[in-house]
Write an enzyme that holds these catalytic residues in place. Structure first.
Site, mmCIF file in Angstrom:
data_model
loop_
_atom_site.group_PDB
_atom_site.id
_atom_site.type_symbol
_atom_site.label_atom_id
_atom_site.label_comp_id
_atom_site.label_asym_id
_atom_site.label_seq_id
_atom_site.Cartn_x
_atom_site.Cartn_y
_atom_site.Cartn_z
ATOM 1 N N GLY D 201 -1.447 8.002 4.489
ATOM 2 C CA GLY D 201 -1.496 8.555 5.957
ATOM 3 C C GLY D 201 -2.402 9.493 6.018
ATOM 4 O O GLY D 201 -3.478 9.379 5.531
ATOM 5 N N ASP D 226 1.422 -3.351 6.108
ATOM 6 C CA ASP D 226 1.777 -1.930 5.874
ATOM 7 C C ASP D 226 0.702 -0.971 5.605
ATOM 8 O O ASP D 226 -0.315 -1.328 4.677
ATOM 9 C CB ASP D 226 2.688 -2.082 4.507
ATOM 10 C CG ASP D 226 3.953 -2.816 4.718
ATOM 11 O OD1 ASP D 226 4.639 -2.607 5.833
ATOM 12 O OD2 ASP D 226 4.194 -3.482 3.876
ATOM 13 N N LEU D 227 0.550 -0.064 6.416
ATOM 14 C CA LEU D 227 -0.919 0.731 6.170
ATOM 15 C C LEU D 227 -0.733 1.332 4.768
ATOM 16 O O LEU D 227 0.017 1.817 4.064
ATOM 17 C CB LEU D 227 -0.467 1.935 7.129
ATOM 18 C CG LEU D 227 -1.475 2.829 7.473
ATOM 19 C CD1 LEU D 227 -2.556 2.081 8.165
ATOM 20 C CD2 LEU D 227 -1.025 4.225 8.340
ATOM 21 N N ASP D 228 -1.978 1.157 4.468
ATOM 22 C CA ASP D 228 -2.353 1.918 3.102
ATOM 23 C C ASP D 228 -1.609 1.107 1.941
ATOM 24 O O ASP D 228 -1.764 1.883 0.860
ATOM 25 C CB ASP D 228 -2.166 3.328 2.788
ATOM 26 C CG ASP D 228 -3.039 4.173 4.039
ATOM 27 O OD1 ASP D 228 -3.970 3.521 4.664
ATOM 28 O OD2 ASP D 228 -2.722 5.040 4.594
ATOM 29 N N GLU D 229 -0.896 -0.152 1.998
ATOM 30 C CA GLU D 229 -0.209 -0.622 1.010
ATOM 31 C C GLU D 229 -1.162 -1.988 0.507
ATOM 32 O O GLU D 229 -0.352 -2.454 -0.105
ATOM 33 C CB GLU D 229 1.191 -0.690 1.466
ATOM 34 C CG GLU D 229 2.045 0.283 1.889
ATOM 35 C CD GLU D 229 2.560 1.146 0.599
ATOM 36 O OE1 GLU D 229 2.160 0.811 -0.600
ATOM 37 O OE2 GLU D 229 3.387 1.973 0.748
#
Lengths: 284, 284, 284, 284
Positions: D201, D226-229
């Site tokens: 994040g 999915d953000l940063d995943e």
């Protein structure tokens, strides 16, 4: 328990090598677990490591030689086969500093080093207790200028008796004779406490301190005729600063030496190292 | 904008130095922002860096000298005072490889390097566009065996004209004359593309490749009379493997060279480096 | 044998602190060996570590308190004095994995850790032989859900009996009660086998493997009420690749854990760590 | 100029795959330059990368498909063929921080990144000069809450116009819509300025500073829903200390971001990355 075979191959690079090997293994029902190859364009060399499960494989080690020979001949290969269940037998030679020895023995006991270590030889008595704790035979052989030949003869007899495959110099502070080195080609691993080729020779930490380097290193290598000139297996470094005195360099260096030597030993006993042109290929 | 003074001190170690300096600064109402000191027991040396806010400080730079002199004399100090608002004036010398230059200029523009870079000198024309993009004067000075003295004389005039404090050799492939080196003591920083003292001299990546090292390095250092023997400022390394050819070493090395040179330049312009005994103390 | 005193100080930042301390030490004839200070602008904090030779110093430890109190009061200092000859007494708690314990004991014997280790507590019997080899008392205390309070009470008694200053959790796989943690503030060091705050909690290597990270880490920290949230003392990492299975991560991780835990212990016993705002300042 | 083909293969692991591929290539007279394979025992997957010289190879790219299909079908392979002369077309998206962009462009010009970069898109005008210097089309597309769908539609049109194969987010501070991400599966690479999964994040350096970590990191990864995943391609770290403020972390982090992003881009355009189970295999 693991039951695999590992084949290491070096030969002139040409078309069809991989196909020949892959077909041979398929024919004999090998289940390949790992295969890695390397082409050295400059030297026109092909280098390969392949490991397979022996379950289902239809050749014994004895019959492998005969069956594989035609391929080896065709491609002019140098090769060696190693079975995981024939564990490498290792002798450790050490002087007074015991950090590398203690580290190797702990990894050995933990199962990290999948070998046998039946023998420790030292020119001092300092590590006798450690050897005893791990249940390993300890032989104290004093080496002087005058008795070097005899001392080495005794060492050779011990290597024979214990059927030693690999000799590890874990901070052994005696220079081996040419005869010794020639007797165990690519079978002696040394740890040098510098980032080779910097600080070849004696007292590398002191010279690193005097030069004011910002990183210190350690190097594990096979021992050859020329001191500290053998093929490098592994190196690592640690950062130092103006706050570090020689003693600090020595202390930080111990952590490097332990790790760098243990990796070399592990790669050797896992048959991951191929030598050529005074260099190593490490198949990971 | 930052408005601080930095004092760098070297003197024989004895009792009372810190108290004397601290009392002096307190007396003149300095607000200390950073202080770091180092004792070299072996050489009986005391080294210190102290930085304070000039807001409230009751001495001008001009009057500082007079006021501090008694202390400096008493403790036999070598010292220098630097004001953050008198930014170091840097000339970059470069040949054909522009990666270090491009990196320095980007950091300069970003504000990471708090200096002035008014001048770029090159024996090639390759980097002229880059200089122009960043709005920096570019001078093309060809150097040959025959014109070296004149070429350097031209360079000296440029350094004078641009009031240069620091000369950065950002992969400048010409050897400076003794005269040049003597003229700018501790004011020339070079990047050498090896982990010194390994691979001193020419073609270090090629020699690293031939030796089969497992790590390559880069070293930034002050230039002294003896090539590649000057005080080391910073070093770093990168891991290589048998898969890397010379070209890969060169490419990985560029990332090292950029970082290692830029750190040296930054530390120099931030007055963080003290020299002694052919070594550097880096006050971080 | 070293005979020094170390003073650790935290206080609100203001002018005159360094002068006051330096004058005090000079007055009492201290020969300063190392001094390092840090200003945290954000929190307006001044933090300092100063170490001096006790030869010639004219205050005993008992009298130091009285003499230094006026300064401490004036600047609102938190401070602690430590004498090198009062060696920290360390208890190690361990479960079945013995690599950190073996490493700590070897460094202890080598003189790298200048402390006393009179006590090892384990909920297993695996490390009893190791304890015996190093001549250290071993206590086997089984911990279950039902007997936790009693087990900890036994542990507390042992810590009292052996006058323990520092408790090192060297891969001790039991969660300490809040009561335990509260009883030894900033006196319990743990090794967590991940790069915190990544992979807080159980089975970090397995989770690192599942996530497909390219580096694994280890973290040593002081134990506080919140699991794995205490102030970080040291961290390090190792590179992994797709070739590494969970077992390889665990093996590579052991080398990190050993080094990262041993550094934390060394820095603690050398009085190099100052805590504030859930962070550590490490005076090197 | 290099003229090679690279084949990437994933399929269930079974006997005979290597033999089938090696025989196929031999039959068509391929000169294998590099071959690397990986078996994932847990997922029973076979993954391979093989690169050969097209000189002498008797299939065109068009005919390759037909000829290879029977093998691909037999072993249930997912595969892709890439020709070195069909250079990947890359668009870079960037906001205000230009260090990653400047680094990529310099590597591109140097020939280190063997691709085409015809397009830069930014929601700011800061990098327009840089784009111009390197002769690359620059499109300024402001993105707000209200115009996001239209802005992305414009971006999609540009990607089509410029025939973009790969989108690199070089510190692009806008979150892409699900639609955007779904449209370019495994074709968007992002740089996140932390050691994922730590500090997922926003504002990772600030949070790293608050947590008091001793190392900071950067992570390049493919962008997924999915953000940063998304699958991690590369990570690296740098050491920090209590002396480093948030600004220092940001500055040290820039060096990490540059290197970690550029490696990911290079490996992608050299067809070295295979994806499975949300992880990457990097064939080096």
């Amino acid at each position: 328990m693991k039951n695999t075979a590992t084949l290491l191959i070096t030969c002139p690079d040409t078309k069809g090598i991989v196909a020949a090997i892959a077909n041979f293994l398929l024919e004999h029902n090998a289940n390949i677990l790992h295969a890695d190859q390397h082409q050295d364009a400059e030297n026109n060399l092909f280098l390969m490591r392949v490991e397979w499960d022996l379950a289902g494989f239809d050749l014994t080690a004895a019959r492998f030689h005969e069956a594989f020979s035609p391929i080896a001949k065709k491609f002019n290969m140098q090769w060696q086969l190693k079975l995981s269940q024939q564990r490498t037998r290792v002798a450790v030679m050490v002087s007074q500093y015991d950090h590398c020895l203690a580290d190797l023995l702990h990894r050995y006991k933990n199962g990290e080093l999948d070998c046998e270590i039946p023998l420790i030889i030292s020119n001092h008595r300092d590590t006798e207790g450690l050897a005893k704790f791990y249940g390993i035979d300890f032989h104290h052989i004093v080496v002087t200028k005058d008795n070097k030949t005899e001392a080495e003869a005794t060492q050779f007899r011990l290597f024979d008796t214990y059927k030693i495959d690999l000799i590890v110099l874990a901070r052994y502070m005696q220079i081996l004779s040419s005869d010794f080195v020639a007797r165990y080609p690519q079978r002696i691993i040394n740890i040098h406490h510098s980032f080779l080729p910097a600080f070849i020779g004696a007292r590398p930490y002191h010279r690193a301190f005097e030069r004011g380097v910002k990183l210190i290193g350690a190097t594990s290598h096979y021992v050859t005729e020329d001191l500290d000139e053998g093929p490098i297996i592994e190196q690592d470094i640690a950062r130092v600063s103006h706050r570090d005195q020689v003693e600090d360099l020595i202390q930080k260096g111990r952590d490097l030496e332990r790790v760098v030597l243990s990796r070399a030993v592990r790669w050797h006993i896992e048959n991951r190292i191929l030598l050529y042109a005074n260099k190593t290929v490490i198949f990971d």
